[in-house]
Design a protein around this motif. Structure first.
Motif, short mmCIF file in Angstrom:
data_model
loop_
_atom_site.label_atom_id
_atom_site.label_comp_id
_atom_site.label_asym_id
_atom_site.label_seq_id
_atom_site.Cartn_x
_atom_site.Cartn_y
_atom_site.Cartn_z
N ALA A 180 0.82 -1.21 0.00
CA ALA A 180 0.00 0.00 0.00
C ALA A 180 0.85 1.26 0.00
O ALA A 180 0.45 2.30 -0.53
N ARG A 218 -1.72 1.05 -6.68
CA ARG A 218 -2.37 2.34 -6.40
C ARG A 218 -3.71 2.16 -5.70
O ARG A 218 -4.05 2.90 -4.77
N GLN A 219 -4.49 1.17 -6.13
CA GLN A 219 -5.78 0.93 -5.48
C GLN A 219 -5.58 0.43 -4.06
O GLN A 219 -6.40 0.73 -3.17
N THR A 220 -4.52 -0.31 -3.82
CA THR A 220 -4.24 -0.78 -2.46
C THR A 220 -4.00 0.40 -1.53
O THR A 220 -4.46 0.40 -0.37
N TRP A 221 -3.29 1.42 -2.02
CA TRP A 221 -3.09 2.65 -1.24
C TRP A 221 -4.41 3.35 -0.97
O TRP A 221 -4.68 3.79 0.15
N VAL A 222 -5.26 3.44 -1.99
CA VAL A 222 -6.57 4.07 -1.81
C VAL A 222 -7.38 3.31 -0.77
O VAL A 222 -8.05 3.91 0.09
N ASP A 223 -7.34 2.00 -0.83
CA ASP A 223 -8.07 1.18 0.15
C ASP A 223 -7.56 1.43 1.56
O ASP A 223 -8.35 1.47 2.52
N GLN A 264 -6.15 4.24 2.66
CA GLN A 264 -6.65 5.57 3.04
C GLN A 264 -8.09 5.49 3.52
O GLN A 264 -8.46 6.11 4.53
N GLU A 265 -8.90 4.75 2.79
CA GLU A 265 -10.32 4.64 3.16
C GLU A 265 -10.49 3.89 4.47
O GLU A 265 -11.36 4.25 5.28
N GLY A 314 -0.96 11.76 3.53
CA GLY A 314 -1.90 10.99 2.75
C GLY A 314 -2.87 10.18 3.60
O GLY A 314 -3.99 9.91 3.18
#
Length: 281
Positions: free
Chosen positions: A53, A74-79, A81-82, A112
């Motif tokens: 992430a 990138r989606q793992t990082w967004v996940d 964050q959420e 972030g």
């Protein structure tokens, strides 16, 4: 949004996998109103930590992470964050590669995740033990350089001059990035400049003669989560915990079997043998 973020950043070869595997086992049963440890990010149920992430944020900081890997996760990082944003009280995040971040990278990561109250927890091990263990990982990954040449190269990477000169080199030169984590005193100072004085806690890895549960006990206290996390962790087998035999021991095993020197093996053959000596890489 989480009221508090506990950010465990390694260092590498300091029991991080052991701690993360415990947290992943506990995660489904943790009371969400008190602490959250996100798992399965990026749609991958195997993800038990937040190493990947962090890649999109730290791609320019970590010598083994390129743009392709950053894009992949990138989606793992967004996940992540959420997950942190949805936590009611405390979010616990752990990734040992984060210890390789530059000061700017550390700021990007913290900003972030968007939590004002951040405690950074560093697990640290004697450098004399870290270097052979890091070499072990190189061998497991298919590299066949001799230990003495690797150590000489890493010592040279430290750079000339006094500590201030060396720290500037470590910040600016990606090839020297491992010293951002090797030099624990500098690591603590770097993160204190990001999250504030007194907000970085160092946990020393216990001596090998002590059970690994001692590390867990120290970690829980450093996180300030003694009322939430169990005093005694669930049992893990050595393969899952990554606390099995070391590479020197596995090399002795290989030698006893009469196999050729490491630098004569094809990487795939070597990995096959080590998988059976020390478990999956």
């Amino acid at each position: 949004m989480a009221q508090r973020l506990v950010l465990h950043i390694g260092t590498q070869k300091s029991g991080s996998t052991y701690l993360q595997q415990i947290l992943a086992q506990l995660s489904p049963d943790l009371p969400p109103e008190t602490v959250v440890y996100p798992i399965g990010l990026g749609g991958d149920p195997r993800q038990f930590n937040h190493e990947y992430a962090a890649y999109p944020v730290l791609a320019g900081d970590i010598h083994y992470v390129g743009e392709a890997q950053a894009a992949r996760y990138r989606q793992t990082w967004v996940d992540l964050q959420e997950a942190v944003a949805s936590a009611a009280k405390t979010a616990l995040v752990s990734g040992e590669a984060i210890s390789l971040a530059t000061e700017d990278g550390a700021r990007r990561l913290v900003e972030g995740l968007g939590v004002d109250d951040v405690t950074v927890v560093i697990t640290a091990r004697n450098l004399g033990a870290v270097i052979p263990s890091a070499y072990q990982q190189l061998v497991r990954n298919g590299r066949s350089r001799q230990l003495d040449s690797v150590v000489r190269a890493w010592v040279d990477d430290r750079g000339p001059g006094d500590l201030a000169d060396q720290e500037q080199l470590w910040e600016s030169d990606l090839a020297r990035s491992r010293w951002r984590a090797f030099a624990v005193g500098s690591l603590v100072a770097r993160w204190e400049r990001v999250v504030g004085a007194g907000k970085v806690v160092t946990v020393t890895v216990p001596a090998t003669r002590q059970p690994p549960t001692v590390l867990w006990e120290r970690f829980v206290q450093a996180c300030g989560l003694t009322e939430v996390l169990p005093a005694m962790p669930p049992e893990l087998d050595e393969r899952t915990a990554n606390i099995g035999i070391t590479e020197p021991e596995s090399m002795a095993f290989v030698a006893a079997m009469g196999w050729p020197p490491a630098n004569e093996w094809a990487p795939r053959q070597k990995k096959w043998m080590l998988d059976r000596a020390v478990g999956p890489c």
